[in-house]
Design a protein around this motif. Structure first.
Motif, PDB file in Angstrom:
ATOM      1  N   PHE A 168       0.668  -1.199  -0.047  1.00 13.85           N
ATOM      2  CA  PHE A 168      -0.035  -0.004   0.073  1.00 13.85           C
ATOM      3  C   PHE A 168       0.765   1.190  -0.296  1.00 13.85           C
ATOM      4  O   PHE A 168       1.839   1.228   0.758  1.00 13.85           O
ATOM      5  CB  PHE A 168      -0.951   0.034   1.228  1.00 13.85           C
ATOM      6  N   VAL A 169       0.482   2.413  -0.883  1.00 17.71           N
ATOM      7  CA  VAL A 169       1.473   3.556  -1.011  1.00 17.71           C
ATOM      8  C   VAL A 169       0.293   4.633  -0.928  1.00 17.71           C
ATOM      9  O   VAL A 169       1.082   5.731  -0.979  1.00 17.71           O
ATOM     10  CB  VAL A 169       2.269   3.431  -2.420  1.00 17.71           C
ATOM     11  N   ASN A 170      -0.918   4.505  -1.012  1.00 13.15           N
ATOM     12  CA  ASN A 170      -1.652   5.622  -1.311  1.00 13.15           C
ATOM     13  C   ASN A 170      -2.629   5.761  -0.014  1.00 13.15           C
ATOM     14  O   ASN A 170      -3.405   5.005   0.290  1.00 13.15           O
ATOM     15  CB  ASN A 170      -2.642   5.493  -2.407  1.00 13.15           C
ATOM     16  N   PHE A 171      -2.422   6.687   0.986  1.00  8.42           N
ATOM     17  CA  PHE A 171      -2.796   6.871   2.378  1.00  8.42           C
ATOM     18  C   PHE A 171      -3.817   8.007   2.390  1.00  8.42           C
ATOM     19  O   PHE A 171      -3.516   8.993   1.755  1.00  8.42           O
ATOM     20  CB  PHE A 171      -1.832   6.686   3.174  1.00  8.42           C
ATOM     21  N   ILE A 172      -4.963   7.997   2.998  1.00  7.10           N
ATOM     22  CA  ILE A 172      -5.657   9.145   3.458  1.00  7.10           C
ATOM     23  C   ILE A 172      -5.889   9.168   4.857  1.00  7.10           C
ATOM     24  O   ILE A 172      -6.180   7.987   5.366  1.00  7.10           O
ATOM     25  CB  ILE A 172      -7.120   9.155   2.653  1.00  7.10           C
ATOM     26  N   ILE A 173      -5.313  10.131   5.588  1.00  3.64           N
ATOM     27  CA  ILE A 173      -5.687  10.026   7.120  1.00  3.64           C
ATOM     28  C   ILE A 173      -6.871  11.045   7.634  1.00  3.64           C
ATOM     29  O   ILE A 173      -6.747  12.233   7.176  1.00  3.64           O
ATOM     30  CB  ILE A 173      -4.278  10.507   7.932  1.00  3.64           C
ATOM     31  N   SER A 174      -7.512  10.557   8.274  1.00  7.53           N
ATOM     32  CA  SER A 174      -8.756  11.342   8.763  1.00  7.53           C
ATOM     33  C   SER A 174      -8.525  11.874   9.988  1.00  7.53           C
ATOM     34  O   SER A 174      -8.153  11.126  10.832  1.00  7.53           O
ATOM     35  CB  SER A 174     -10.260  10.302   8.963  1.00  7.53           C
ATOM     36  N   ILE A 175      -8.516  13.229  10.192  1.00  7.37           N
ATOM     37  CA  ILE A 175      -7.946  14.053  11.433  1.00  7.37           C
ATOM     38  C   ILE A 175      -9.018  15.001  11.832  1.00  7.37           C
ATOM     39  O   ILE A 175      -9.936  15.422  11.304  1.00  7.37           O
ATOM     40  CB  ILE A 175      -6.731  14.801  10.999  1.00  7.37           C
TER      41      ILE A 175
END
Length: 355
Positions: A168-175
């Motif tokens: 996995f190289v594509n991340f989204i972090i919910s903050i």
């Protein structure tokens, strides 16, 4: 030699000759022959060493392969994780392991060169990291829970590194709570060899509600994990399981055991009908790791609070396919101070230990 051999090219019938096995080894270059019966059941394997020993014992090229088959070959089930397969190869000093289903049918072949190469996955991974971490106060007064250090680095970094190891190289972090600390540390992800974007919740939206903020078009199943779950799970294995089962939503679940500290008296009315000494109750719990297909997003209302179990229930009620991925890997939900201590102790030993 075939430049692109398939595992199926290594299969020979049990009526084959030794010369057929030699030809198969030469043409595939995979260093193994898989011997099957007429129903595609695996009988055993043949290596060049097996052939050499057979010829030295007096067998001829036109002798049947049945006399040199290794019938107790190590095999694995299709759903065994890549990491477990790799470990078996290392421990047993082998470079090929046949894949056999529950009925004994040959369905694949693991090769060292393929198991050790991690292919990049285009699937998105979303990490829910907006919680307040109230149970970890005062540690979280000035630090968001996913940024609390475990073995010298934020737990969120451990999650990203683990996922990166699975391609996995594509991340989204919910903050949300103290989200700027997370953004300042991870930035666009380039420092960690990945790409990172952010979903910024104006108000807490729960473990699923933030997904309603996804503005980009997603056309592949995506993985979601809570930002406080430290585990040795193979994220790629969960995604593969989801795709094999053609599911709409997949939830990783873990067996949880709770022992009653007392002897239990079983009764019918006032009559005692039996006793059970300190019984153990077993149930499956939500492990905080999920895979969803993009069409599941339409069941969310933008900017409306929603937890993941509620979303799964909605998906199920809409007659969509919802499945559970049974996980057995070490796992820890870091919600309390002693959980943090356990995580530190586990990672310092290069493995996570559950309670």
């Amino acid at each position: 030699m075939n430049n692109n051999p398939k595992w199926s090219d290594t299969a020979l019938s049990r009526e084959s000759k030794i010369q057929d096995a030699i030809k198969c080894l030469d043409e595939t270059g995979l260093k193994i022959v898989l011997v099957i019966d007429g129903s595609n059941k695996l009988i055993g394997t043949i290596s060049d060493g097996d052939i050499r020993r057979g010829l030295l014992s007096g067998l001829q090229l036109d002798s049947g392969v049945h006399s040199i088959i290794h019938k107790n070959a190590l095999v694995v089930h299709p759903e065994l994780s890549r990491e477990s397969v790799l470990q078996l190869m290392v421990v047993n000093k082998i470079q090929q392991i046949p894949v056999v289903d529950g009925d004994g049918n040959l369905v694949g072949l693991h090769l060292w060169d393929e198991v050790t190469v991690i292919e990049e996955r285009k699937n998105l991974m979303i990490v829910m990291a907006g919680g307040f971490g109230k149970r970890l106060m005062p540690l979280t007064e000035s630090c968001p829970k996913p940024m609390l250090p475990i073995a010298g680095k934020p737990m969120l970094e451990h999650i990203i590194e683990r996922a990166k190891a699975d391609g996995f190289v594509n991340f989204i972090i919910s903050i949300n709570y103290l989200g700027h600390i997370i953004k300042d540390y991870f930035g666009d992800g380039s420092r960690f060899g990945v790409q990172i974007g952010y979903l910024e919740e104006e108000n807490p939206l729960g473990t699923a509600g933030a997904l309603s903020l996804l503005g980009e078009e997603i056309d592949e199943p995506f993985l979601v994990t809570n930002g406080d779950v430290i585990t040795d799970i193979g994220y790629g294995d969960v995604l593969n399981f989801h795709e094999r089962h053609q599911a709409d939503a997949t939830m990783a679940v873990r067996l949880y055991e709770l022992q009653n500290p007392y002897g239990v008296v079983r009764m019918e009315g006032t009559q005692i009908v039996g006793f059970e000494e300190k019984p153990v109750y077993r149930s499956h719990i939500n492990a905080g790791v999920y895979v969803l297909t993009p069409r599941c997003l339409r069941f969310l209302t933008p900017n409306q609070y929603c937890d993941m179990p509620a979303l799964f229930e909605t998906i199920r009620e809409r007659q969509k396919k919802v499945v559970a991925y049974p996980m057995f890997e070490p796992w820890l939900d870091v919600g309390r101070p002693n959980d943090l201590d356990l995580a530190n102790a586990g990672l310092n030993k290069k493995s996570i230990h559950s309670e």
